[in-house]
Motif scaffolding. Structure first.
Motif, PDB file in Angstrom:
ATOM      1  N   PHE A 120       0.844  -1.193   0.000  1.00  0.00           N
ATOM      2  CA  PHE A 120       0.000   0.000   0.000  1.00  0.00           C
ATOM      3  C   PHE A 120       0.877   1.240   0.000  1.00  0.00           C
ATOM      4  N   ASP A 121       0.252   2.386  -0.323  1.00  0.00           N
ATOM      5  CA  ASP A 121       0.909   3.664  -0.085  1.00  0.00           C
ATOM      6  C   ASP A 121      -0.019   4.504   0.791  1.00  0.00           C
ATOM      7  N   PRO A 122       0.451   5.632   1.322  1.00  0.00           N
ATOM      8  CA  PRO A 122      -0.381   6.407   2.243  1.00  0.00           C
ATOM      9  C   PRO A 122      -1.746   6.783   1.689  1.00  0.00           C
ATOM     10  N   ASP A 123      -1.840   7.052   0.382  1.00  0.00           N
ATOM     11  CA  ASP A 123      -3.140   7.404  -0.195  1.00  0.00           C
ATOM     12  C   ASP A 123      -4.158   6.283  -0.036  1.00  0.00           C
ATOM     13  N   ASP A 124      -3.708   5.033  -0.110  1.00  0.00           N
ATOM     14  CA  ASP A 124      -4.616   3.890   0.036  1.00  0.00           C
ATOM     15  C   ASP A 124      -5.275   3.892   1.411  1.00  0.00           C
ATOM     16  N   LEU A 125      -4.564   4.398   2.412  1.00  0.00           N
ATOM     17  CA  LEU A 125      -5.057   4.363   3.788  1.00  0.00           C
ATOM     18  C   LEU A 125      -5.963   5.543   4.110  1.00  0.00           C
ATOM     19  N   LEU A 126      -6.095   6.466   3.159  1.00  0.00           N
ATOM     20  CA  LEU A 126      -6.854   7.696   3.394  1.00  0.00           C
ATOM     21  C   LEU A 126      -8.120   7.730   2.553  1.00  0.00           C
ATOM     22  N   ASP A 127      -8.824   6.595   2.469  1.00  0.00           N
ATOM     23  CA  ASP A 127     -10.073   6.532   1.721  1.00  0.00           C
ATOM     24  C   ASP A 127     -11.195   7.169   2.546  1.00  0.00           C
ATOM     25  N   ASP A 128     -12.452   6.972   2.124  1.00  0.00           N
ATOM     26  CA  ASP A 128     -13.578   7.676   2.741  1.00  0.00           C
ATOM     27  C   ASP A 128     -13.710   7.422   4.239  1.00  0.00           C
ATOM     28  N   ASP A 129     -13.496   6.174   4.671  1.00  0.00           N
ATOM     29  CA  ASP A 129     -13.634   5.889   6.111  1.00  0.00           C
ATOM     30  C   ASP A 129     -12.280   5.804   6.816  1.00  0.00           C
ATOM     31  N   GLY A 130     -11.207   6.135   6.095  1.00  0.00           N
ATOM     32  CA  GLY A 130      -9.894   6.182   6.706  1.00  0.00           C
ATOM     33  C   GLY A 130      -9.369   4.823   7.139  1.00  0.00           C
ATOM     34  N   SER A 131      -8.354   4.846   7.986  1.00  0.00           N
ATOM     35  CA  SER A 131      -7.766   3.620   8.527  1.00  0.00           C
ATOM     36  C   SER A 131      -7.071   3.972   9.833  1.00  0.00           C
ATOM     37  N   ALA A 132      -6.689   2.949  10.573  1.00  0.00           N
ATOM     38  CA  ALA A 132      -6.039   3.165  11.867  1.00  0.00           C
ATOM     39  C   ALA A 132      -4.948   2.127  12.064  1.00  0.00           C
ATOM     40  N   VAL A 133      -3.967   2.487  12.860  1.00  0.00           N
ATOM     41  CA  VAL A 133      -2.910   1.552  13.243  1.00  0.00           C
ATOM     42  C   VAL A 133      -3.226   1.041  14.645  1.00  0.00           C
ATOM     43  N   ILE A 134      -3.111  -0.267  14.829  1.00  0.00           N
ATOM     44  CA  ILE A 134      -3.379  -0.889  16.132  1.00  0.00           C
ATOM     45  C   ILE A 134      -2.137  -1.637  16.601  1.00  0.00           C
ATOM     46  N   VAL A 135      -1.796  -1.456  17.869  1.00  0.00           N
ATOM     47  CA  VAL A 135      -0.814  -2.300  18.542  1.00  0.00           C
ATOM     48  C   VAL A 135      -1.589  -3.169  19.527  1.00  0.00           C
ATOM     49  N   HIS A 136      -1.393  -4.477  19.435  1.00  0.00           N
ATOM     50  CA  HIS A 136      -2.154  -5.416  20.258  1.00  0.00           C
ATOM     51  C   HIS A 136      -1.417  -5.787  21.542  1.00  0.00           C
ATOM     52  N   GLN A 137      -2.167  -6.355  22.464  1.00  0.00           N
ATOM     53  CA  GLN A 137      -1.595  -6.763  23.748  1.00  0.00           C
ATOM     54  C   GLN A 137      -0.684  -7.982  23.616  1.00  0.00           C
ATOM     55  N   ASP A 138      -1.003  -8.887  22.695  1.00  0.00           N
ATOM     56  CA  ASP A 138      -0.348 -10.194  22.643  1.00  0.00           C
ATOM     57  C   ASP A 138       0.492 -10.360  21.383  1.00  0.00           C
ATOM     58  N   PRO A 139       1.331 -11.397  21.330  1.00  0.00           N
ATOM     59  CA  PRO A 139       2.104 -11.695  20.120  1.00  0.00           C
ATOM     60  C   PRO A 139       1.185 -12.082  18.959  1.00  0.00           C
ATOM     61  N   ASP A 140       1.711 -12.005  17.762  1.00  0.00           N
ATOM     62  CA  ASP A 140       0.986 -12.310  16.533  1.00  0.00           C
ATOM     63  C   ASP A 140       1.622 -13.540  15.897  1.00  0.00           C
ATOM     64  N   ASN A 141       0.841 -14.616  15.733  1.00  0.00           N
ATOM     65  CA  ASN A 141       1.395 -15.830  15.124  1.00  0.00           C
ATOM     66  C   ASN A 141       1.214 -15.856  13.609  1.00  0.00           C
ATOM     67  N   LEU A 142       0.649 -14.773  13.033  1.00  0.00           N
ATOM     68  CA  LEU A 142       0.428 -14.660  11.583  1.00  0.00           C
ATOM     69  C   LEU A 142      -0.379 -15.833  11.033  1.00  0.00           C
ATOM     70  N   ALA A 143      -1.185 -16.449  11.913  1.00  0.00           N
ATOM     71  CA  ALA A 143      -2.035 -17.583  11.549  1.00  0.00           C
ATOM     72  C   ALA A 143      -1.230 -18.757  11.007  1.00  0.00           C
ATOM     73  N   HIS A 144       0.024 -18.832  11.404  1.00  0.00           N
ATOM     74  CA  HIS A 144       0.893 -19.903  10.903  1.00  0.00           C
ATOM     75  C   HIS A 144       0.696 -21.150  11.761  1.00  0.00           C
ATOM     76  N   ILE A 145      -0.421 -21.813  11.546  1.00  0.00           N
ATOM     77  CA  ILE A 145      -0.763 -23.022  12.290  1.00  0.00           C
ATOM     78  C   ILE A 145      -1.108 -24.096  11.259  1.00  0.00           C
ATOM     79  N   PRO A 146      -0.253 -25.073  11.068  1.00  0.00           N
ATOM     80  CA  PRO A 146      -0.481 -26.075  10.018  1.00  0.00           C
ATOM     81  C   PRO A 146      -1.802 -26.821  10.186  1.00  0.00           C
ATOM     82  N   ALA A 147      -2.389 -27.177   9.060  1.00  0.00           N
ATOM     83  CA  ALA A 147      -3.662 -27.906   9.090  1.00  0.00           C
ATOM     84  C   ALA A 147      -3.466 -29.368   9.434  1.00  0.00           C
ATOM     85  N   THR A 148      -2.283 -29.872   9.262  1.00  0.00           N
ATOM     86  CA  THR A 148      -1.988 -31.265   9.602  1.00  0.00           C
ATOM     87  C   THR A 148      -0.674 -31.334  10.356  1.00  0.00           C
TER      88      THR A 148
END
Length: 223
Positions: free
Chosen positions: A155-183
């Protein structure tokens, strides 16, 4: 009458210089140089649920059509308390709506600060890790100090400035990027999802990476 050798050499060098200069202005992805000629900048001022400013996240593009994301959470001269961000990794993403309400509640009427920012910003429906707003996790020190300097072409900054805008969030916990194998070989149930009774990531992991509650939020604004 033939031209002098000196004139021929100068002409050849001039042509080479023009070709090299033109090539240097064409981004590697083949986009037109005109698309990146104007530098674009945006900033999110990060605040926790108490309204305290804890840092900033800056966005800007360069001539190669790449966006640099620079996060500065906390100050080096912190004395005593710190930012409140616990030591370790934290989920860090661009979310889809530019509204940071610390008093937001979820549908069950439980407090859920910054729920108003919506989910991870991604124009196309994708699992976590593939969202355009996904960024590498932040690593905080014991005083809550965190720094990141990331390059992205999602993305570039213009992409984040659409009609409803966007926000940056920092979360409380670590992020596993959904890297959990199905098998998992040998019947190991380490990746068993109790919510779906299936192997692999459950719905929450696939959408959020299990980053947990939202610690801080900042609306992206042009600067």
């Amino acid at each position: 009458m033939t031209s002098s050798p000196r004139i021929r050499v100068v002409s050849a060098l001039s042509i080479v210089a023009v070709v090299v200069a033109a090539a240097a202005t064409i981004p590697a992805d083949g986009m037109s140089p005109a698309a990146c000629r104007e530098e674009k900048k945006a900033r999110a001022v990060m605040r926790d649920a108490d309204g305290d400013r804890i840092g900033v996240v800056d966005f800007w593009t360069d001539a190669a059509c790449v966006t640099r994301v620079v996060a500065k959470i906390g100050r080096f001269d912190l004395s005593g308390g710190g930012t409140g961000l616990t030591r370790g990794f934290h989920g860090f993403h661009v979310h889809e709506t530019g509204v940071c309400d610390p008093d937001a509640v979820d549908p069950a009427e439980d407090p859920a600060p910054f729920l108003t920012a919506g989910g991870h910003w991604s124009p196309k429906v994708r699992n976590h890790g593939g969202h355009k707003g996904d960024l590498p996790p932040l690593l905080a020190t014991r005083t809550g100090l965190a720094r990141a300097n990331v390059l992205t072409d999602r993305f570039d900054p213009d992409d984040l400035l659409d009609d409803d805008g966007s926000a940056v969030i920092v979360h409380q916990d670590p992020d596993n990027l959904a890297h959990i194998p199905a098998t998992e070989p040998d019947g190991d149930e380490r990746y068993h999802s109790h919510s779906t009774n299936e192997m692999g990531a459950d719905e929450t992991s696939r959408s959020t990476g299990d980053g947990g509650s939202r610690f801080a939020c900042g609306v992206v604004k042009r600067i």
